[in-house]
Each structure stands twice: as structure tokens, then as C-alpha cells.
Design an enzyme around this catalytic site. Structure first.
Site: not given
Ligand code: GTR
Length: 418
Positions: A256, A260, A347, A398
Site C-alpha cells: 500500500s 509506493k 480503490w 487490501h
Molecule cells: C489508503 C490510501 C491508499 C493506501 C492505503 C494504505 O487510505 O488511500 O493510497 O496507501 O491507505 O496505505 O493502506
């Protein structure tokens, strides 16, 4: 003055925003991806040498300027202290240690704590995975000797973390994401760092974490994702000194937001021999121009500290971006790269993540290192591997799961094992 919203407000906000996002393929705008293989002066990039000597630097500079920001010039020194930990709960003969990296100058000192696990003695230095964790090293394994972080952590109602601090009760709460035993038994080491050691994950006006070592006029130029990526390189400096680690076989991994950071670390630091993006989404592996799921505007609004100020110019204006994230994946070439998505993680735009690695294939192909020929992503739970490219989309949402790790270990066996 900064206001920090309570967790329930943030959760509500995040659910509402995710519900409002576009999830319909028909509503994805028409877009054209910038050319990967044409240099700014118009010449065709058709050899590995032209990519390496001309185009790669151009693409890297585009990302520095428009997305992640450039690491500011500043002087600092580094020192290390290593503490061996009892190997409680680890496979036989495995080793656990903590490496405190002090980064300091006349302005301030920060301390990064790298937790290192190494497999049972072998004749060769071990290949190793390195990646950040969200809530402290003590969450990744129940070993009671691991230090509990006193730094700012991200709140999580699911994990029972509030007030942005953790205590003893957080030991081992994230073992589901870190299958330490399996990693060690397959002959790999694992190093992990709490991301808050480098920069706490909130919009603090770039005062905390590593920013405290900078001059005031440099503040704001070094966003958090880039600071995290730089922190991974600091850790790499240590890994190169440890004779038990094969520094030529280090895979950088992140989930996540930390995915990045892992991708950007892999782009700026070629010492990472393999790069893994797990559900990294917008500003990671997913194509921005698709505007599917999380968008540039959404991410810059929710997390104004993650990317450069220039990136905000592309809020709701993705079509003018002079790059897209397939070019980030291409920066790993010819080193192996693996991108993973999750079916229910809309997402993060699974299709946009696949398309990035698909289009990046043009550069890997120059090196004879593989290319996906099918623009359709594979079926769920059927990884696609071609040369130095790997991709899967698994069932569920996720997360970083054992399934994901098994695929990364298989891929690493091909590329990192001697
Ligand atoms: C979310 C965000 C994502 C992702 C995620 C995470 O809220 O929108 O870009 O980075 O968090 O890190 O779990």
C-alpha cells in the site's frame, strides 16, 4: 496549527470517499500514455544503452519533478549499533538482531531501528527481503525481546491502536502480514523498519522525522513517500556491511502506501535487486490517468504530505501529467519487478496496476528480460511471470497475505538464489 481528526472520523471519511470513487470501467476517461521509448529530443530509444544513458534519467527526473520530489542536499553522519536478540519463537538456529542507525547533524538526531532476522547458518550470505511496517517492529513477530516503538504510529481501530502510540499489547499483532518462519525456512533473511522512524505519517508541515535535520528553507520540498524511500537506502547502507547478508540479493517490498515507497526506492537506488509492490495503488503501481478508484486529487487531499507540491497541479487534471506509473515500473529495468493486486481492492485499481507492468514491458523487452503480451490481466490466483516481470491478482481485499508472500518467495528463488 494542525488538526488531527479522531480515528472514527477518518474511517468514516475514507469509507465515504471510497464509496464515491469511480469503479465503472465504462467511465474511465480516454487517455494516452506518454511515450516510454522516445527521448525528449525525439530520438527513438531502441537499445539498452540508449535507455540506460538517455531515457532512464529523463524519466527519473520527471518523477522527481512532478510526483515524489527530490531529496534535498544536506549533510549528515551515520552510526550503527547492533544488538543480538534471543531467538525466541524462531526456527532453529535463526538469528534476530536490532540495528540502530543514528542519523545526525548539528540540527538533530533521528534513530532508525532495523529489525533483522537471518536464516540458520549457511555457507553463503543470505538473500533478504526488506520492507517497512506500519505500526512498529514489535508487531511483526511475538518475540518479547523486540523493542516496542515509541514513535508516532498510524491509528488502527482494527488493531486497537489509538492515540498514535503503541505499547506491549501490540506485540505480534501483524504476524499475518509477516510470515517470518516461512521466509527464514526458505533461506531468506527479513529486515523491517517502522516507517514512522523516518517520517511520521501525518501532515506535520515537514518538521518531524528526518525533516528535523534539514534547514528550514528546505522544508516542504521532501515529501513523506520520498523520505521513506530514502530511508530504505539508508538501511541498504547497513545491509552492505553485514557479511551474513548477500547485499546483491536484496528485495525491497512494500504494501500500500509503503508499496509506493518501495517502488520509488527501487527506482532511485539500483542496489535493490528485486522490487515488489503489494497493492500499492494510486501514486504506486496504478495508472493515474485511468482515474479509477483513488485519484490524484483524492490522494493529495487525504494525504497532502505524501507527494510533491507539484503533484497537486494534476488534481482532476491527470491528462496533463507528462508521465504515468508504467514509467515508474520501467525504472526498475532490467532488474526483476513484481506487482500484485487484490480482486476486492478496487480503490487501488487492480487493472491499472496490471496495465502499468504490462506497458513497462517495452523497456524490459529491450534488455531481453521479458514482456507480458496479453493486455488482459490474468485470472485470480494464477500468477503471470515472464522473464523479470511478475504479476498476480488474488482473491479478497487490501492486505499482504501468505499467498502473496509465497509468490514473492517463488519469484525470488528464480532471481536471487545463487
Ligand atoms: C489508503 C490510501 C491508499 C493506501 C492505503 C494504505 O487510505 O488511500 O493510497 O496507501 O491507505 O496505505 O493502506
Amino acid at each position: 496549527m494542525k488538526y488531527i481528526l479522531p480515528t472514527y472520523c477518518l474511517l468514516f471519511l475514507s469509507f465515504t470517499l471510497q464509496a464515491q470513487a469511480n469503479y465503472e470501467e465504462e467511465k474511465v476517461p480516454k487517455y494516452t500514455l506518454p511515450e516510454l521509448l522516445v527521448a525528449e529530443n525525439g530520438i527513438k530509444i531502441n537499445t539498452p544503452a540508449k535507455w540506460t544513458n538517455i531515457r532512464r534519467q529523463e524519466v527519473l527526473s520527471l518523477f522527481e519533478e512532478h510526483v515524489y520530489g527530490k531529496v534535498p542536499e544536506f549533510t549528515y553522519q551515520t552510526s550503527y549499533s547492533v544488538k543480538e536478540l534471543p531467538s525466541t519463537g524462531l526456527p532453529k538456529n535463526a538469528v534476530a538482531r536490532e540495528v540502530e542507525v543514528r542519523i545526525f547533524n548539528s540540527k538533530d538526531t533521528i534513530r532508525i531501528n532495523i529489525l533483522v532476522f537471518l536464516p540458520a547458518e549457511s555457507q553463503h550470505p543470505a538473500p533478504l527481503f526488506i520492507g517497512y511496517n506500519f505500526h512498529g517492529n514489535q508487531t511483526v513477530h511475538a518475540n518479547p525481546h523486540i523493542s516496542v516503538t515509541s514513535n508516532y504510529v498510524i491509528n488502527s481501530s482494527k488493531l486497537g491502536i489509538s492515540g498514535n502510540r503503541v505499547d506491549e499489547s501490540s506485540r505480534g499483532i501483524r504476524t499475518g502480514r509477516w510470515p517470518v518462519d516461512q521466509i527464514l525456512k526458505r533461506g531468506y533473511g527479513l529486515a523491517t523498519i517502522h516507517c514512522g522512524d523516518i517520517d511520521p505519517d501525518f501532515d506535520d508541515g515537514f518538521e518531524n522525522g528526518i525533516h528535523s535535520l534539514l534547514d528550514n528553507n528546505q522544508a516542504g520540498q521532501w515529501p513523506t513517500i520520498s523520505a521513506w524511500a530514502w530511508g530504505l537506502s539508508q538501511a541498504m547502507d547497513y545491509l552492505q556491511l553485514d557479511p551474513k547478508i548477500d547485499a546483491n540479493a536484496v528485495a525491497v517490498i512494500g504494501h500500500s502506501r509503503l508499496g509506493k515507497a518501495a517502488l520509488w526506492a527501487g527506482a532511485i537506488d539500483k542496489r535493490f535487486a528485486l522490487v515488489i509492490s503489494n497493492n500499492s495503488g494510486c501514486g504506486g503501481a496504478a495508472l493515474s490517468k485511468r482515474k479509477y478508484g483513488e485519484t490524484v486529487k483524492r490522494i493529495n487531499t487525504s494525504f497532502p504530505h505524501w507527494f510533491s507540491t507539484n503533484f497537486k497541479a494534476y488534481d482532476d487534471n491527470e491528462n496533463t501529467l507528462p508521465l504515468d506509473q508504467h514509467m515508474l515500473i520501467a525504472l526498475m529495468a532490467p532488474r526483476p519487478v513484481y506487482v500484485a493486486s487484490a480482486e476486492d481492492d478496487r480503490w487501488a485499481d487492480p487493472k491499472g496496476e496490471y496495465l502499468s507492468i504490462y506497458h513497462a514491458g517495452a523497456v524490459f523487452d529491450l534488455f531481453g528480460k521479458g514482456r507480458f503480451t496479453n493486455p488482459q490481466s490474468p485470472q485470480v490466483n494464477s500468477p503471470r511471470i515472464d522473464g523479470n516481470l511478475g504479476y498476480h491478482i488474488r482473491t479478497d481485499g487490501h492486505d499482504l497475505t501468505l499467498y502473496d508472500w509465497e509468490k514473492y518467495l517463488d519469484f525470488a528463488d528464480i532471481h536471487l538464489k545463487k
